[in-house]
Scaffold this motif. Structure first.
Motif, mmCIF file in Angstrom:
data_model
loop_
_atom_site.group_PDB
_atom_site.id
_atom_site.type_symbol
_atom_site.label_atom_id
_atom_site.label_comp_id
_atom_site.label_asym_id
_atom_site.label_seq_id
_atom_site.Cartn_x
_atom_site.Cartn_y
_atom_site.Cartn_z
ATOM 1 N N GLU A 82 -12.340 -3.739 -6.276
ATOM 2 C CA GLU A 82 -11.177 -4.618 -6.441
ATOM 3 C C GLU A 82 -11.607 -6.060 -6.666
ATOM 4 O O GLU A 82 -11.073 -6.758 -7.527
ATOM 5 N N ASN B 64 -11.616 11.497 -0.483
ATOM 6 C CA ASN B 64 -10.465 11.303 0.414
ATOM 7 C C ASN B 64 -9.407 12.398 0.283
ATOM 8 O O ASN B 64 -8.294 12.254 0.771
ATOM 9 N N GLY C 172 -16.302 4.704 6.980
ATOM 10 C CA GLY C 172 -16.863 3.351 6.861
ATOM 11 C C GLY C 172 -15.863 2.344 6.320
ATOM 12 O O GLY C 172 -14.693 2.656 6.099
ATOM 13 N N THR C 173 -16.371 1.161 6.095
ATOM 14 C CA THR C 173 -15.447 0.110 5.676
ATOM 15 C C THR C 173 -15.084 0.221 4.190
ATOM 16 O O THR C 173 -15.903 0.646 3.380
ATOM 17 N N GLY C 174 -13.854 -0.113 3.881
ATOM 18 C CA GLY C 174 -13.404 -0.137 2.485
ATOM 19 C C GLY C 174 -13.167 1.215 1.852
ATOM 20 O O GLY C 174 -13.090 1.328 0.631
ATOM 21 N N VAL C 175 -13.032 2.265 2.653
ATOM 22 C CA VAL C 175 -12.826 3.582 2.053
ATOM 23 C C VAL C 175 -11.344 3.958 1.935
ATOM 24 O O VAL C 175 -11.009 5.021 1.428
ATOM 25 N N GLY C 176 -10.461 3.085 2.427
ATOM 26 C CA GLY C 176 -9.035 3.335 2.237
ATOM 27 C C GLY C 176 -8.271 3.794 3.472
ATOM 28 O O GLY C 176 -7.145 4.275 3.353
ATOM 29 N N TYR D 176 0.837 -1.204 0.000
ATOM 30 C CA TYR D 176 0.000 0.000 0.000
ATOM 31 C C TYR D 176 0.865 1.245 0.000
ATOM 32 O O TYR D 176 1.515 1.549 0.991
ATOM 33 N N ASN E 95 -0.026 4.227 -5.344
ATOM 34 C CA ASN E 95 -1.216 3.522 -5.810
ATOM 35 C C ASN E 95 -2.477 3.878 -5.024
ATOM 36 O O ASN E 95 -3.465 3.168 -5.063
ATOM 37 N N PHE E 96 -2.439 5.016 -4.364
ATOM 38 C CA PHE E 96 -3.645 5.518 -3.683
ATOM 39 C C PHE E 96 -4.279 6.590 -4.580
ATOM 40 O O PHE E 96 -3.655 7.602 -4.882
ATOM 41 N N VAL E 97 -5.483 6.338 -5.032
ATOM 42 C CA VAL E 97 -6.134 7.280 -5.942
ATOM 43 C C VAL E 97 -6.840 8.375 -5.142
ATOM 44 O O VAL E 97 -7.616 8.089 -4.235
ATOM 45 N N ILE F 70 -10.238 5.000 -9.865
ATOM 46 C CA ILE F 70 -9.759 3.800 -9.172
ATOM 47 C C ILE F 70 -9.838 2.597 -10.108
ATOM 48 O O ILE F 70 -8.895 1.800 -10.226
ATOM 49 N N THR G 183 -6.990 1.934 6.003
ATOM 50 C CA THR G 183 -5.826 1.080 6.215
ATOM 51 C C THR G 183 -4.758 1.343 5.149
ATOM 52 O O THR G 183 -3.571 1.461 5.450
ATOM 53 N N HIS G 184 -5.202 1.486 3.919
ATOM 54 C CA HIS G 184 -4.272 1.781 2.833
ATOM 55 C C HIS G 184 -3.486 3.058 3.136
ATOM 56 O O HIS G 184 -2.256 3.088 3.048
ATOM 57 N N VAL H 68 -14.394 0.503 -2.250
ATOM 58 C CA VAL H 68 -13.285 0.148 -3.118
ATOM 59 C C VAL H 68 -12.980 -1.352 -3.069
ATOM 60 O O VAL H 68 -12.542 -1.951 -4.048
ATOM 61 N N ARG H 69 -13.260 -1.933 -1.933
ATOM 62 C CA ARG H 69 -13.014 -3.374 -1.817
ATOM 63 C C ARG H 69 -13.875 -4.128 -2.833
ATOM 64 O O ARG H 69 -13.431 -5.068 -3.467
HETATM 65 P P1 ADP Z 1 -10.627 0.492 5.175
HETATM 66 O O1 ADP Z 1 -9.414 0.303 6.024
HETATM 67 O O2 ADP Z 1 -11.106 1.897 5.172
HETATM 68 O O3 ADP Z 1 -11.717 -0.471 5.475
HETATM 69 P P2 ADP Z 1 -8.864 -0.352 3.054
HETATM 70 O O4 ADP Z 1 -7.769 0.644 3.204
HETATM 71 O O5 ADP Z 1 -8.607 -1.696 3.576
HETATM 72 O O6 ADP Z 1 -10.221 0.212 3.663
HETATM 73 O O7 ADP Z 1 -9.281 -0.405 1.510
HETATM 74 C C1 ADP Z 1 -9.910 -1.520 0.924
HETATM 75 C C2 ADP Z 1 -9.233 -1.828 -0.392
HETATM 76 O O8 ADP Z 1 -9.479 -0.769 -1.299
HETATM 77 C C3 ADP Z 1 -7.734 -1.946 -0.272
HETATM 78 O O9 ADP Z 1 -7.276 -2.966 -1.098
HETATM 79 C C4 ADP Z 1 -7.218 -0.601 -0.752
HETATM 80 O O10 ADP Z 1 -5.956 -0.736 -1.356
HETATM 81 C C5 ADP Z 1 -8.268 -0.176 -1.735
HETATM 82 N N1 ADP Z 1 -8.450 1.281 -1.750
HETATM 83 C C6 ADP Z 1 -9.234 2.000 -0.930
HETATM 84 N N2 ADP Z 1 -9.190 3.311 -1.253
HETATM 85 C C7 ADP Z 1 -8.338 3.411 -2.285
HETATM 86 C C8 ADP Z 1 -7.871 4.494 -3.074
HETATM 87 N N3 ADP Z 1 -8.260 5.748 -2.860
HETATM 88 N N4 ADP Z 1 -6.992 4.226 -4.066
HETATM 89 C C9 ADP Z 1 -6.609 2.970 -4.303
HETATM 90 N N5 ADP Z 1 -7.016 1.904 -3.617
HETATM 91 C C10 ADP Z 1 -7.869 2.107 -2.607
#
Ligand code: ADP
Ligand code: MG
Length: 462
Positions: A330, A139, A165-169, A128, A132-134, A298, A171-172, A326-327
């Motif tokens: 993917e 955000n 919320g979940t999957g918004v990036g 991460y 590669n973070f869009v 993305i 952790t990334h 985003v999850r």
């Molecule tokens: P969260 O922690 O908010 O639940 P994550 O960081 O785990 O979400 O993101 C879920 C997936 O989506 C990961 O694989 C992450 O790489 C991808 N992702 C989320 N936001 C982006 C972004 N802005 N650009 C690229 N990839 C993203």
């Protein structure tokens, strides 16, 4: 039959095949053969911490390899022996203060290295990155805050608290900040960990003799910490107490702290006031589900990374349909890729449409509206929309109301404020409480509730 040193060398070679490279470099590159007597092999680790870690994580594996070479009586002992000066190799160990590790020091069993080897389990995941973070509207602020932290760690925003919320990036972004900090200064100790991991380490240390002092030394001697899923601290008082001290120590020494949670500090159940006020003292930024343009960007970036180019029409169709997080995007791209590979076909609009018409995605693409959810809930629970949105607090109304909150959040992806508004202008903390209640009951396998949710979902999707 091997001689001892060769035996250990062979086992190391075998480990290199079984484990990943950083693991071997971190935990085994400094181990040494000590003795082999009868079937008893003794090796040394450079400090207590690695000794314990190897023991805990790899003893079983090691034991298995040893049995293969020495037979069923094969035994292993790991003792602590600090390395002699100059024996530390490899880039991971370059910055360690070797003058503290000279041969002239007595080799005591309880020798603790002055600075820990960068622990493999706390390193940010290099997958991460910022590259590669869009970045999009959902955000942009969080990304800008992250950049500011990277430029001026410890001084611009401390702590930086991201929530969403979940999957918004989230952790990334945390990993990306960590990787960038390390990129700029590899000698820094930058730790990424989830609250769950912190809890596990904490619980383990309580049980070990010198556990607590090592736990503290471990988490307090770093230059930056990135702590994920902080909502997990809810109701864990001892952990909060310990974290409070870690936090203060780092904060007072100007170390950067970045935190992530799915909600605001004040909405984390039973989080102590003093932690809340510390967290509120920094910058709080929210991250949201990506809007259409961001989803488009993305999709473009991720499909290229997977090795296929999508046309504008294909991208648009996908960005319109995959509107959750985003999850999900993917996951669907991987599905396209594997379908194309399996059938040995190029990725085409037709293929994408076929996959989109699969049940899982149709159900999402059906455009669920809050109205649909509310009417399905009222039907299942035999109540009315007026009651769901009204003030009654009888159980027969409260439960369906909470179910509605839960579904509006998880199926429609609305935020807490929006849900509160739809349900008669309720406060967002009431909404959190409602959603948590339902999640709790589901994780306790409430079969009646589970059955009702299935019923509602089947009304919504079939
Ligand atoms: P969260 O922690 O908010 O639940 P994550 O960081 O785990 O979400 O993101 C879920 C997936 O989506 C990961 O694989 C992450 O790489 C991808 N992702 C989320 N936001 C982006 C972004 N802005 N650009 C690229 N990839 C993203
Ligand atoms: Mg996360």
């Amino acid at each position: 039959m091997f001689d001892g040193p060769t035996l250990w060398r062979t086992i190391l070679d075998e480990l290199a095949l079984l484990l990943d490279k950083p693991t071997v470099a971190t935990w085994f590159s400094q181990t040494k053969f000590v003795s082999l007597q009868n079937e008893h092999l003794t090796i040394s680790a450079p400090n207590h911490y690695s000794q314990e870690f190897i023991h805990k994580r790899y003893l079983k594996l090691l034991q298995k390899l040893i049995t293969q070479h020495l037979g069923p009586d094969g035994q292993l002992t790991i003792k602590v022996e600090p390395p002699a000066s100059g024996s530390i190799k490899g880039p991971l160990f370059d910055h360690l203060p070797t003058q503290d590790l000279t041969d002239s020091r007595p080799k005591r069993e309880d020798f603790v290295q002055p600075k820990p080897v960068p622990p493999a389990d706390l390193r940010p995941n290099t997958h991460y990155t910022l590259d590669n973070f869009v970045v999009g509207n959902s955000n942009r602020v969080a990304h800008a805050a992250a950049m500011s932290v990277i430029e001026n760690p410890g001084t611009s925003y401390n702590p930086l608290f991201v929530y969403g919320g979940t999957g918004v990036g989230k952790t990334h972004l945390l990993h990306a900040i960590g990787n960038e900090l390390l990129q700029r200064d590899a000698s820094k100790q930058v730790f990424y960990f989830t609250t769950e991991k912190l809890l596990n380490d904490f619980v383990e240390s309580i049980q070990l003799k010198k556990g607590m002092s090592e736990f503290r030394a471990r988490y307090r001697t770093c230059n930056a910490i990135l702590v994920d899923d902080l909502q997990f601290m809810a109701k864990k008082e001892a952990l909060q107490e310990e974290f409070y001290h870690t936090y203060n120590e780092l904060f007072t020494n100007g170390k950067q702290i970045v935190l992530a949670a799915d909600r605001l500090p004040k909405d984390i159940a039973n989080l102590t006031e003093r932690l809340i006020s510390r967290f509120m003292g920094g910058l709080l930024v929210d991250m949201n589900q990506p809007d259409f343009e961001t989803r488009l960007a993305i999709l473009k970036a991720k499909s290229q990374a997977l090795g296929f180019d999508l046309t504008t029409e294909e991208l648009t169709l996908l960005a319109e349909t995959l509107d959750q997080n985003v999850r999900e995007i993917e996951g669907f791209l991987l599905k396209i890729k594997s379908a194309a590979t399996a059938q040995d076909l190029p990725v085409t609009l037709g293929l994408i449409k076929d996959l989109l018409s699969d049940k899982e995605v149709t159900r999402r693409s059906k455009k669920l509206t809050p109205e649909l959810i509310l009417s399905a809930v009222t039907e299942t629970y035999d109540t009315t929309i007026a009651d769901l949105c009204g003030r009654k607090r009888r159980r027969e109304v409260v439960l369906p109301r909470q179910v509605a909150m839960f579904l509006l959040r998880n199926e429609v992806g609305l935020n807490l404020v929006e849900i509160g508004e739809i349900l008669g202008g309720r406060d967002h903390s009431t909404v959190i409480h409602g959603i948590d209640k339902i999640s709790q009951r589901l994780s306790n396998h409430d079969r009646y509730l589970g059955g009702n949710l299935r019923l509602i979902r089947s009304q919504l999707y079939d």
